[in-house]
Design a protein around this motif. Sequence first.
Motif, PDB file in Angstrom:
ATOM      1  N   THR A  61      -9.961   4.130  -5.876  1.00 29.60           N
ATOM      2  CA  THR A  61      -8.792   3.398  -6.350  1.00 29.60           C
ATOM      3  C   THR A  61      -7.658   4.346  -6.660  1.00 29.60           C
ATOM      4  OG1 THR A  61      -9.905   3.405  -8.466  1.00 29.60           O
ATOM      5  CG2 THR A  61      -9.838   1.336  -7.262  1.00 29.60           C
TER       6      THR A  61
ATOM      7  N   TYR B 139      -5.738   8.300   1.775  1.00 32.55           N
ATOM      8  CA  TYR B 139      -6.433   7.055   1.447  1.00 32.55           C
ATOM      9  C   TYR B 139      -7.923   7.259   1.601  1.00 32.55           C
ATOM     10  CZ  TYR B 139      -8.000   2.239   1.745  1.00 32.55           C
ATOM     11  OH  TYR B 139      -8.652   1.049   1.529  1.00 32.55           O
ATOM     12  N   ARG B 140      -8.673   6.906   0.564  1.00 27.52           N
ATOM     13  CA  ARG B 140     -10.127   6.946   0.667  1.00 27.52           C
ATOM     14  C   ARG B 140     -10.661   5.549   0.437  1.00 27.52           C
ATOM     15  NH1 ARG B 140      -9.938  11.883  -2.260  1.00 27.52           N
ATOM     16  NH2 ARG B 140     -10.004  13.554  -0.741  1.00 27.52           N
ATOM     17  N   ARG B 141     -11.431   5.107   1.393  1.00 27.00           N
ATOM     18  CA  ARG B 141     -11.985   3.762   1.287  1.00 27.00           C
ATOM     19  C   ARG B 141     -12.858   3.688   0.030  1.00 27.00           C
ATOM     20  NH1 ARG B 141     -14.423   1.768   6.699  1.00 27.00           N
ATOM     21  NH2 ARG B 141     -12.426   0.835   7.166  1.00 27.00           N
ATOM     22  N   GLY B 142     -12.635   2.664  -0.784  1.00 27.66           N
ATOM     23  CA  GLY B 142     -13.462   2.486  -1.971  1.00 27.66           C
ATOM     24  C   GLY B 142     -12.949   3.237  -3.180  1.00 27.66           C
TER      25      GLY B 142
ATOM     26  N   PHE C 155       3.344   4.543   1.321  1.00 28.31           N
ATOM     27  CA  PHE C 155       2.127   5.332   1.148  1.00 28.31           C
ATOM     28  C   PHE C 155       2.190   6.622   1.967  1.00 28.31           C
ATOM     29  CE2 PHE C 155      -2.564   5.958   1.024  1.00 28.31           C
ATOM     30  CZ  PHE C 155      -2.744   5.729  -0.323  1.00 28.31           C
TER      31      PHE C 155
ATOM     32  N   GLU D 154      -6.725  -3.573   3.397  1.00 28.49           N
ATOM     33  CA  GLU D 154      -8.189  -3.533   3.355  1.00 28.49           C
ATOM     34  C   GLU D 154      -8.744  -4.804   2.720  1.00 28.49           C
ATOM     35  OE1 GLU D 154      -9.949   0.072   3.769  1.00 28.49           O
ATOM     36  OE2 GLU D 154     -11.094  -1.518   4.706  1.00 28.49           O
ATOM     37  N   SER D 155      -8.111  -5.238   1.642  1.00 33.38           N
ATOM     38  CA  SER D 155      -8.617  -6.403   0.920  1.00 33.38           C
ATOM     39  C   SER D 155      -8.483  -7.672   1.749  1.00 33.38           C
ATOM     40  CB  SER D 155      -7.876  -6.567  -0.410  1.00 33.38           C
ATOM     41  OG  SER D 155      -6.573  -7.025  -0.154  1.00 33.38           O
TER      42      SER D 155
ATOM     43  N   TYR E 256       0.674  -0.056   1.955  1.00 33.24           N
ATOM     44  CA  TYR E 256      -0.239  -0.352   0.874  1.00 33.24           C
ATOM     45  C   TYR E 256      -1.620  -0.609   1.479  1.00 33.24           C
ATOM     46  CZ  TYR E 256      -1.470  -2.237  -3.745  1.00 33.24           C
ATOM     47  OH  TYR E 256      -2.026  -2.451  -4.980  1.00 33.24           O
ATOM     48  N   PRO E 257      -2.316   0.478   1.844  1.00 30.95           N
ATOM     49  CA  PRO E 257      -3.559   0.312   2.598  1.00 30.95           C
ATOM     50  C   PRO E 257      -4.607  -0.536   1.870  1.00 30.95           C
ATOM     51  CG  PRO E 257      -3.230   2.602   1.910  1.00 30.95           C
ATOM     52  CD  PRO E 257      -1.971   1.881   1.639  1.00 30.95           C
ATOM     53  N   LEU E 258      -4.629  -0.425   0.554  1.00 35.68           N
ATOM     54  CA  LEU E 258      -5.632  -1.182  -0.200  1.00 35.68           C
ATOM     55  C   LEU E 258      -5.437  -2.680   0.003  1.00 35.68           C
ATOM     56  CD1 LEU E 258      -7.934  -0.300  -2.006  1.00 35.68           C
ATOM     57  CD2 LEU E 258      -6.495  -0.773  -3.982  1.00 35.68           C
ATOM     58  N   ALA E 259      -4.166  -3.114   0.051  1.00 39.36           N
ATOM     59  CA  ALA E 259      -3.871  -4.530   0.270  1.00 39.36           C
ATOM     60  C   ALA E 259      -4.370  -4.969   1.638  1.00 39.36           C
ATOM     61  CB  ALA E 259      -2.374  -4.776   0.136  1.00 39.36           C
TER      62      ALA E 259
END
Lengths: 368, 415
Positions: free
Chosen positions: B415, B410-413, B405, B244-245, B239-242
Amino acid sequence: MNNRMRSASLALAAPLASLLLAFLLSALVLVLVGSNPLVAFGDMLEYGSRLEIVIDMLNRATPLYLSGIAAAIGFRMNLFNIGVEGQYQLAMFVAAVVGGALALPGFLHLLLILVVAMIVGGLWSGLAGLLKVTRGVNEVIGTIMLNFIAIGGIIAALIGRFRDGEISTNSGTKLIAESGWMPNLNGFVEAFTRDIKGRQLSGMLVVAVLVGIAYHLTINRSRFGFDLRASGLNPMAARSGGVPPKRMVVVAMVLSGAAAGLVGMVDLVSRYHRYDNNFSPGLGFAGIAVALLGRHHPVGVAFAALLFAFMDSSSSILQVTGSASPEIVIIMQGVILLTAVITYEYVNQIRQREETKMAALATAGGAA
Amino acid sequence: MLAALHRLPTWLRFALYASVGVLVLAIAESFESGGVGRLTADTASRAMLKWCIPILLAGLGGLFSERASIVNIGLEGMMILGTWFGAWAALEFSPWMGLVFGVLGGALGGLIHAVATVSFGVDHVISGVAINIMAPGVTTFLSSEVFGNRTQSPDVPGLGEVDVPVLAGGTFFGAETPDILGSIADQGVFFVSDLASFARGLVSGIAIFSLIALALVPLSGWFLWKTRAGLQLRSAGEYPLAGESLGVNVIRRMYLGVVVSGALAGLGGAFIAMELTGFYQNGQTGGRGFIGLAALIFGNWRPLGILAAAFLFGYPFGVSLRDLDGQSTHALLLVVSFCLAVVSLWAATARRLVDAVMALVFAVVMFAWYVQTDVAPDWLPNAMPYVIVLLVLVFAAQRLRAPAFDGQIYRRGAT
């Protein structure tokens, strides 16, 4: 209109940029190993534009194009048919055996050989599709394993049984009777140019063009093609629209394999007329490259196939003049492919960003 | 009974599985005319160990990449780069430099894959396929420029081999030691001697290179599951977004995973050139990068699972390579048939009837083939390993869990 122009120029800029980059990179490589890139490329251009070599190029481009279309059919549905290599070799072998055993009158014989090749290619590829949808075997690994099983297993197992007994030194299958040979297009070419000495332009070129047209009509213009593309883009959405994604996977793999079955036919019906060790290997993987470079577009793939075929057929002169290693073209092809894949994605992202901006502007305008 | 099995320590459980495997092999070969005993011979297990190493390294390579969400179909190409660079440096400098350059060659391929997939967002499979197409071109060119031969290099030195002292009669600081397993193997007692000779093959004549590769199994497990960087790498795969956050530089972790992935595949390539064949040859990887991916899937994206899968897939390669008269492969038919019958029974008890019937049909076909013939035809040893890989995937690919995933871009920024 301005937008369309911009979009079209972006679409063209990407392959041109990758071509340029590939030339620069391979020139750099040539300089590093002590060859003169200008001399080498000049030799290739001069040699490649001779009529005989142009014929060679077209004969090479034909199977490349068919192989590219086979890969492209899969790509349009987000399927990766890496098994074109095994499919076309197996198809060529079975078609050679069937064509050698039977002798039908005239045109029917040739037709039978082509149809058998398409059926065998389609079945072998369909097997990978079936494994994917029923057993969850990833099609990339599935088709690769099937490649090894087809070439190292099935063909190796059966070649002994169908070896031509009369010529003991030849390890090939029985020679196909002349009714199963594809007529060449020399007469057509010679009407416009001079005599072609010692070369034959394969009639499979016409078949390849027909396959390209059929590909365009089914994928881009038919209900079926729409379903196929839809379930490739979003299987869930397609399913709620009444398209069974599992069946589409198998159908797409079968179609892809059927096109793959024709890849070996230039060698079989126009050149050697039997299955032996002379045929050209590696066309399956080259086809993937051609499909990616041509962006799965019927015309784009044709240009890509011609480009790769030009490099293949004109590079043999380098051996003669000694201006560089002929293998430099394999590097060029690899670099073109890799940079093309990256620049296409980059251009794609630019386009998406612009579309989002336009949409945002339009909705903002509507709200105001 | 199964629950009791699962309470055992993992290594003991795997050793138990292996013993059962050897028992099956011993039974199968006892039926073979002349009772050649080659399936459990130390030469077979030694060959298995050697042939499983490239598959293991490719599988571990896939592990690092896919745990960071990047599917790496390009393992095969990176392996090919490893074969050439490994062979070249081993010839030019020393075997140890061969190892280093194999790693560097593969890592270079990994870096290209990382740039394409992580930075530019190219589809993972497309980029991987492009690398697979480019790599043999690069090595063919280099080979014809450097070796003056586009398909093959001169003979390449390896890192050498060792025998384990006491167990297999290796020397201990120059002193001779007894060969315990060897003497048990010579007694000719059913199963006990088979087990001893099979085990002897694993501890004698081990390539030093193999030891390095085997050490990478616990090392990978430790890095991915016990270190902060490993946790961060796995977060990119789940879960790359997690990640990243929480301030993890997910992009950097993905790069790390893919470059290490290429390095491991390159190491596997160097192993092929230096230890398996003793020279660089065009196309000598023979799809092992893909088999490594199969091992990764069958091993359920875990280091020990990959090791077990690599042994399973490497064994038929090891047996088939020296199987000139087709007798070993013939016995292997019985083994495969037996295993399929077990799969069928097991599927039947779990009420998966389609699986049960399918496995049974395959088992019966293989058994009929076994009974009808005395030796396997000459082509079967070449095809058998790939058939086994495919069969394993067919009957095992469904109850496994890939990183969440895996394969997505995955693209930074975004969603």
